[in-house]
Design an enzyme around this catalytic site. Structure first.
Site, short mmCIF file in Angstrom:
data_model
loop_
_atom_site.label_atom_id
_atom_site.label_comp_id
_atom_site.label_asym_id
_atom_site.label_seq_id
_atom_site.Cartn_x
_atom_site.Cartn_y
_atom_site.Cartn_z
N LYS A 151 -10.45 -21.95 5.59
CA LYS A 151 -9.67 -23.16 5.42
C LYS A 151 -10.49 -24.16 4.61
O LYS A 151 -11.72 -24.27 4.78
CB LYS A 151 -9.32 -23.74 6.80
CG LYS A 151 -8.38 -24.94 6.79
CD LYS A 151 -8.02 -25.32 8.22
CE LYS A 151 -7.13 -26.56 8.29
NZ LYS A 151 -6.76 -26.90 9.69
N SER A 194 -1.97 -27.28 10.51
CA SER A 194 -2.47 -27.48 9.16
C SER A 194 -3.18 -26.27 8.58
O SER A 194 -3.44 -26.22 7.38
CB SER A 194 -3.42 -28.68 9.15
OG SER A 194 -4.59 -28.41 9.92
N SER A 208 -3.12 -26.69 15.10
CA SER A 208 -3.30 -26.27 13.71
C SER A 208 -3.68 -24.81 13.53
O SER A 208 -3.70 -24.32 12.41
CB SER A 208 -4.33 -27.16 13.02
OG SER A 208 -3.82 -28.45 12.85
#
Length: 1415
Positions: free
Chosen positions: A1013, A1093, A1117
């Site tokens: 990420k 996210s 997330s």
């Protein structure tokens, strides 16, 4: 007013030519029925742009079929689907009031715009020759009143156009003004027109705003050559390019009836009436198919085309400084085409019949090139029957060698995906050659065997005394030598059959560990795939035999059955499976389970093929003396082929016991189809005796209660040991040896994953004692008082059931059964109709099954003739096998041997799966490694490491594959922000280390690519930006803690995944998966919401752009995007993994975890990244939770056993009792219970509404303050950065509003956070409240009820876990009615990862729900 609503095409309907792909409910077919029902992987590029500007896709326009490239003989505007298009004869123009009709787009939106002065070259084109200069006429006829030629009218119309400009600019103005907007400068007809003698026309321009400079008498060099497709070389290049590019297009389709140009040709031949082949032929297709790529001839033609264009049109344009060349009609097409130049055609008038001259064909081919599948003979092997093959042999249309070559090529192509063949016979071609020699030297074909020259595939438990192994799919028997051919193999050889190879199976018939070894898996071949639905169950144990026949990798095959091992895979793979009466076929030389149940039967595509094989293999065998002697009395004089009677249903009494399937078959489409088939049987003369009941059915269906399992455990050990002792040589000589082998080779045999519990239980037995005798007696009584009594009392000829419900009844009594393909359920999975009878009733079953097969075929042909599709239905005609295309097409009607679906509904994105069936050229994306039987797609970490070990794969090949996938898919899915320029270097390093056996090269993650990420820092050439341009170019001081651990484990950092910008903490209003740098991530299943996210991390893993990834979670997330994208996400206890070097939100809640496709992969990654990091103090406290030996030890198939699982119905399961989600989770609860879990239901969490409310709980207050503090600290530590504080980031966004889309996606969270002043009174109160809510709520619930985990759907529990720093694991749980994935979450107290892993892994292995997305 929504963004983009002012676009000029917003709300404007657009019609697309039917060769432009749309990823919606519309077909894209090129006008041909061959592509009806095909599923494209994505919208065409132009369609994507149209949708972006708000255009409405109205539908698909008809066209000349295959863009008029099928034939040179048919009408230019004809297609099989659309008919022959004709211009509308409108008569006089509409002079009424201004309305919508005929209104240009631009006049709907903007005012007029006139072009500036341009230089126009004027030419006139005619068909194939240069005409002399002539003056334009104002009438479409010659002065003498004789009709002009079509060519003359075309020239005249060109003159009329120019003349009209001298009188009025209206026509030209309307036509030209819109194009000005598209091209910036006015080009009336730009680069590359046709070279003819220029016509002289006097232009009188009165409109002062229009100024044209005319250049007359232009000539284009070699125009005659350019306009002749053969002379120019255009025909040569187009033929080769068409074949190459069409094959590439077809292979990329998610689903398609045809995969090559050859398939299209074959389709047209088979459905010649539909495609009007006799009238219009397919001569261009045949010519193209005969081409073999871009050779010297094609290269010379391409060079000639380039020269003709350069010396002709381009020279005219440049020498005369032209802005455009003007011509009439479309005769200039070749000039434009060969150079790729643009043109605009504007309406200019109508000839005497109100029709403008039609376009000529771009390519005219003289002569016919005849193409055939086999050496010039018109014979197609796919789906052919034994009878057709025998006829082709007789008529010299086919040889056995050609047949074997075809099947071996299919195996080489498909087996890397299907894993249905363990090995092929190295002598197969020699056997085929011998059969051909025998056939040519023996004029009396009647003396040859029934299967002479026919290839047969054998289940890998059927012994062959040749170069093939017989291993039951296990490495334990590899290299063993059998004393003789199995009895059925001797009969096959006598009948002249060619032994093609060994089919895969569920290893040891799934008897190694019943319920734990996946159907279709064996160590030697891997996991077999259902050719219809790749994520579907292929069933077992004769899975490979069924799959190979279904996918046309062989004509017929043999399987074996003890309890469903023929009938079930036949049912699941849309083939005919014939389980004979026990003893009718010899079991000698076949690896046994339970001799009183074992039988050898056939797998084929038709009932007649099954009967041909049965006639060969049935009969007495002294090596299986008692059983075959007893059953020989059932074999009819004259064999079984005499019972292939189309009227076989007439007079038959068929029984229906609904309890056999009413509960197990909950798919309404299957039940509805079954009711239709019962009506068909009645119409064909059968008597249906419905709603029968059978005694002790529940006992019969449970092997543990019926005595079947008891008998199996004892007899398996005895008979297997006898079999092993008879082997001439073998690595193992007893069941105990096999158990030891598996324990000593856990990686090879996946012993840790699947275990060998049944083997161990069998080994503990001590022969056939009193308990076993009573078990056999019980089975005999159950069969006698149940199935046999039912059949006799009701005078039934057969019992009929959909699916596999009859299997236990037939098994315990040794009775025969035959299953026939009957259709496809709403998920695209095939299902069959099973006919079962008493011992020896094969003649009756054959009559019934054959008549049903033929009757259902005729019914389906009638359905096709009468069908008419609606908005969401597509009428298609399918050959039986064409359904086997690795995808799910819902509601398909059955198809055997040929199917037509009158109502094949293809909902948007609901039935997609993207596995390519055919070989892909080296220049194209390839899921398998050339020369090795290994497919990367969906491969687990274990699979990859095993491939490394076996030299089937290198890390470089793996990285190259993922980089290609990213290049292919990321423009659509936007799951990756950037790739690591050093990834290939790291891969090469890993390969070197592995070869050198360097320390650490045996690590689970060594050489495995990982995507991070984009808030996880890497001290390399990658940026770490949280998706924002504000941090591009910033330099981090060191790798994040988890990255340091990944590198230590030998992982390859592949790149950075997209995310919700700033972990979706900039604003609450923007899309969850949007960032300025990465764009908006798309769910690979629906192209809809992927959640965030950690969206990119989930998308990329789901779409096979990487093996594993890391995400981060503050509140949901990881859990949420894992749920939305059908992947596994582990949110670890806060502090278990280091957050050092991770762009923060809240150190109190932040955690870093793996996102993978399987629980085992996630655990391997977790093992690598957990542990103490001196840069994150939380890891010291949490390290006490890490178990000795790591987390891998908790990957237990029976991990659910004894676990206490809590269920809080309100608010987590408020779906409504009759909803799809409610029903799905109730099934999951049942599965959990069946696997030994204790469900504590109807619990309540105190203050749950407050806990789940972001504002009321105090979570927002705490996070805003913590974010500012921790982000500023992170930014201050950067070695270099454009921003150093949150205030700097806010300012950057304001200064770059377009880059960061501030006007549409604001930064309200940033502003609120910036307004905070540390941890004050309000923040302390919020933190105190969060602790109390967690303590009095979730913690109390778990401890009071002694729960191991709380079970919740999707991500709804995320806030409960977030505020207490608790762990959670999300596992794929299903797909809703729109195809959107959803997960099931198991949450626990801090440090409970071991229990959660056991639970999650146990659930995953019990359900195996995840399926690949279409991309």
């Amino acid at each position: 007013m929504a963004p983009g609503s002012q676009s000029r095409l917003h709300g404007i309907p657009v019609l697309l030519k039917d060769n432009i792909a749309t990823k919606d409910k519309l077909n894209t077919t090129g006008g041909s029925f061959a592509l009806v029902g095909s599923v494209v992987p994505r919208d065409a590029g132009v369609v994507t742009k149209l949708r972006k500007v708000g255009a409405i896709i109205l539908g698909k326009a008809s066209l000349g079929e295959w863009s008029h490239f099928r034939t040179s003989r048919g009408p230019l505007a004809w297609s099989a689907r659309g008919g022959e298009g004709k211009p509308e004869n409108t008569g006089q123009p509409n002079t009424g009031n201004h309305d919508i009709e005929e209104t240009p787009v631009r006049s709907l939106i903007f005012g007029p715009y006139l072009p500036t002065s341009k230089r126009l070259g004027i030419v006139k084109f005619q068909l194939g020759h240069i005409s002399k200069t002539m003056e334009a006429s104002s009438t479409p006829r010659k002065k003498e009143g004789k009709p002009m030629s079509r060519e003359g009218r075309a020239v005249s119309q060109g003159g009329q156009l120019l003349q009209s400009i001298s009188n009025t600019c209206t026509l030209s103005y309307l036509a030209l003004r819109a194009y000005r907007d598209f091209f910036g400068t006015f080009l009336f007809c730009s680069l590359k027109l046709f070279n003819f003698q220029v016509i002289t026309i006097h232009w009188h321009l009165f409109a002062t705003t229009w100024i044209f400079v005319q250049i007359y008498n232009l000539e284009i060099a070699n125009i005659d050559v350019i306009l002749n497709a053969t002379l120019s070389g255009e025909a040569t290049t187009l033929l080769a390019e068409f074949k190459i590019s069409l094959n590439a297009y077809l292979k990329e389709l998610v689903a398609s009836l045809v995969r090559t140009l050859a398939d299209v040709i074959a389709f047209n031949d088979k459905f010649s009436d539909l495609e009007m082949i006799k009238e219009f032929e397919q001569d261009i297709f045949l010519a193209a198919q005969a081409i073999n790529g871009i050779g010297n001839t094609e290269k010379a033609a391409l060079l000639n085309l380039a020269k003709l264009s350069r010396d002709g049109f381009e020279k005219v344009m440049k020498d005369n400084r032209l802005d455009a060349l003007v011509t009439s009609g479309a005769d200039a097409a070749p000039v434009l085409a060969i150079g790729g130049f643009l043109a605009i055609s504007v309406p200019a008038g109508y000839d005497s019949s109100f029709l403008f001259p039609p376009l000529i064909s771009v390519l005219i081919i003289a002569g016919i090139l005849f193409f055939s599948t086999i050496d010039g003979e018109d014979f197609t092997i796919e789906e052919t029957t034994i009878e057709e093959i025998r006829r082709a042999f007789t008529e010299d249309k086919l040889t056995s060698r050609q047949l074997v070559d075809f099947y071996l090529d299919r195996i080489e192509t498909l087996n890397p995906l299907l894993h249905s063949v363990v090995e092929v016979n190295p002598d197969a071609r020699d056997q085929a050659d011998e059969a051909d020699w025998e056939r040519t030297s023996n004029r009396d074909s009647s003396s040859l065997g029934e299967l002479h020259g026919i290839p047969v595939l054998l289940k890998d438990t059927i012994a062959t005394k040749d170069k093939l192994n017989t291993t039951a799919g296990s490495y334990a028997l590899l290299g063993s030598v059998v004393p003789r051919d199995a009895g059925v193999v001797e009969r096959l050889r006598t009948a002249g059959a060619v032994i093609l190879g060994k089919a895969s199976l569920t290893e040891w018939y799934s008897f190694r560990a019943l319920g734990h070894v996946p159907n279709g898996w064996c160590a030697r071949a891997g996991q077999a795939a259902n050719p219809y639905v790749p994520s579907g169950d292929p069933c077992g144990s004769s899975s490979g035999s069924a799959i190979s026949v279904a996918a046309n990798m062989v004509a017929v095959s043999l399987g074996s059955e003890t309890h469903g091992s023929i009938l079930c895979p036949a049912d699941h793979n849309s083939v005919v499976g014939f389980k004979p009466t026990v003893g009718l076929t010899s079991r000698a030389g076949v690896i046994p389970i339970l001799p009183r149940h074992d039988t050898i039967g056939t797998m084929s595509r038709t009932v007649s093929d099954a009967v041909y094989v049965l006639d060969v293999i049935a009969g007495f065998d002294p090596q299986d003396y008692e059983a075959t002697k007893e059953a020989a009395k059932y074999i009819p004089v004259g064999g079984y082929k005499q019972f292939l009677n189309p009227d076989g249903l007439k007079g038959k009494r068929l029984g229906v016991v609904r309890n056999l399937f009413s509960s197990s078959l909950n798919k309404s489409s299957v039940i509805q189809a079954f009711e239709r088939y019962l009506n068909t049987m009645r119409q064909r003369g059968a008597t249906i005796v419905d709603n029968l009941e059978m005694a002790n059915l529940d006992v019969i269906q449970n092997p543990a209660r019926s005595g079947e399992l008891t008998a199996m455990l004892a007899e398996f050990k005895v008979t297997l040991n006898d079999y092993l002792k008879e082997l001439i040589s073998s690595p193992v000589r007893s069941l105990a040896d096999i158990i030891a082998f598996n324990q000593n080779n856990p990686e090879l045999e996946k012993t840790a994953e699947y275990g060998q519990g049944t083997f161990i239980a069998s080994e503990k037995t001590s022969g056939f004692g009193e308990k076993e005798r009573l078990a056999v007696e019980l089975m005999e009584n159950l069969s006698r008082n149940g199935f046999e009594k039912l059949m006799m009392e009701n005078e039934l000829d057969a019992m009929v059931t959909p699916g596999t419900g009859a299997i236990p009844l037939l098994a315990i009594g040794g009775h025969p059964g035959i299953t026939v393909p009957a259709g496809y359920d709403s998920d695209g999975m095939p299902f069959g109709i099973c006919f079962g009878g008493l011992k020896g009733t094969e003649p009756k079953l054959i009559e019934v099954a054959y008549a049903f097969e033929q009757a259902s075929f005729l019914d389906k042909m009638v359905d096709y003739a009468l069908c008419s599709g609606g908005d969401e239905n597509v009428n298609i005609l399918l050959h039986r096998h064409t359904k086997a295309v690795f995808h799910s097409l819902p509601k398909q009607r059955p198809g055997t041997p040929m199917a037509s679906s009158s109502l094949l509904s293809i909902p948007l994105l609901s039935s997609l799966t993207l596995i390519l069936l055919l070989k892909i050229s080296p220049g194209c994306l390839c899921h398998s490694i050339v020369g090795h039987n290994f497919s990367i797609k969906e491969a687990t970490v274990h699979d990859l490491q095993l491939a490394f070990k076996q030299n089937k794969l290198t890390s470089r090949q793996l990285v190259e594959f993922y980089l290609r996938e990213i290049s292919r898919l990321n423009p659509i899915l936007e799951g990756v922000i950037e790739v690591n320029p050093d990834a290939l270097y790291q891969a090469d390093k890993a390969d070197y280390e592995r070869e050198a056996k360097a320390p650490g090269s045996q690590s689970r993650l060594h050489g495995i690519p990982v995507l991070l990420k984009d808030n996880i820092a890497t001290k390399d050439k990658l940026n770490t930006t949280a998706g924002s341009f504000a941090l591009v170019g910033s330099v981090v001081p060191r790798d994040a803690g988890v990255v340091t651990k990944l590198r230590k484990a030998g992982a390859i950092i592949l790149g950075k995944a997209s995310l919700g910008e700033w972990s979706h903490f900039r604003t609450s209003r923007g899309p969850l998966a949007w960032s300025a740098r990465g764009g908006e991530g798309k769910n690979p299943y629906t192209l809809g919401e992927p959640c965030g996210s950690s969206s990119g991390s989930s998308i990329s893993v789901a779409a096979n752009m990487v093996a594993v990834s890391l995400g981060t979670e503050t509140d949901g997330s990881i859990i949420c995007p894992a749920s939305f994208n059908a992947v596994v996400g582990i949110k670890p206890t806060v502090g278990l993994t280091s957050r050092a070097g991770v762009i923060p939100i809240s150190p109190r809640q932040d955690t870093v975890g793996p996102i993978c496709r399987t629980v085992s992969d996630a655990v391997y990654v977790l093992d690598a990244i957990v542990g103490i990091d001196s840069n994150d103090n939380a890891t010291i406290k949490a390290s006490r939770y890490i178990p000795n030996g790591g987390y891998r030890q908790f990957l237990k198939v029976d991990g659910l056993r004894g676990k206490r699982l809590g269920i809080v119905r309100n608010p987590f399961f408020n779906f409504g009792d009759k909803t799809f989600l409610h029903q799905t989770f109730e099934r999951h609860f049942k599965t959990l219970r069946q696997r030994g879990a204790i469900l504590v239901d109807h619990l309540e969490i105190a203050n749950i509404k407050t806990t789940l409310d972001y504002n009321l709980s105090g979570e927002e207050t705490a996070l805003l303050s913590e974010f500012k503090i921790s982000l500023n600290a992170y930014l201050n530590k950067l070695v270099a950065s454009p921003v150093r504080t949150m205030a700097d980031v806010i300012a950057f966004n304001y200064k770059n509003p377009e880059l960061e889309m501030i006007k549409t996606i604001d930064q309200e969270h940033f502003l609120s956070a910036e307004a905070t002043n540390g941890i004050g009174k309000a923040e302390k109160a919020a933190l105190s409240n969060l602790s109390k809510l967690s303590r009095d709520g979730f913690v109390k619930l778990m401890t009071k009820n002694k729960l191991d985990a709380l079970v919740t759907p999707d991500f709804s529990v995320s806030s409960v876990l977030a505020i207490g720093g608790f762990p959670g694991v999300s596992v794929p749980a299903g797909y809703d009615t729109k195809g959107v994935p959803f997960g099931i979450c198991f949450g626990g107290l801090r440090g409970s990862e071991p229990e959660l892993i056991e639970i999650a892994y146990g659930f995953e292995q019990a359900t195996m729900i995840r399926k690949p997305p279409p991309f």
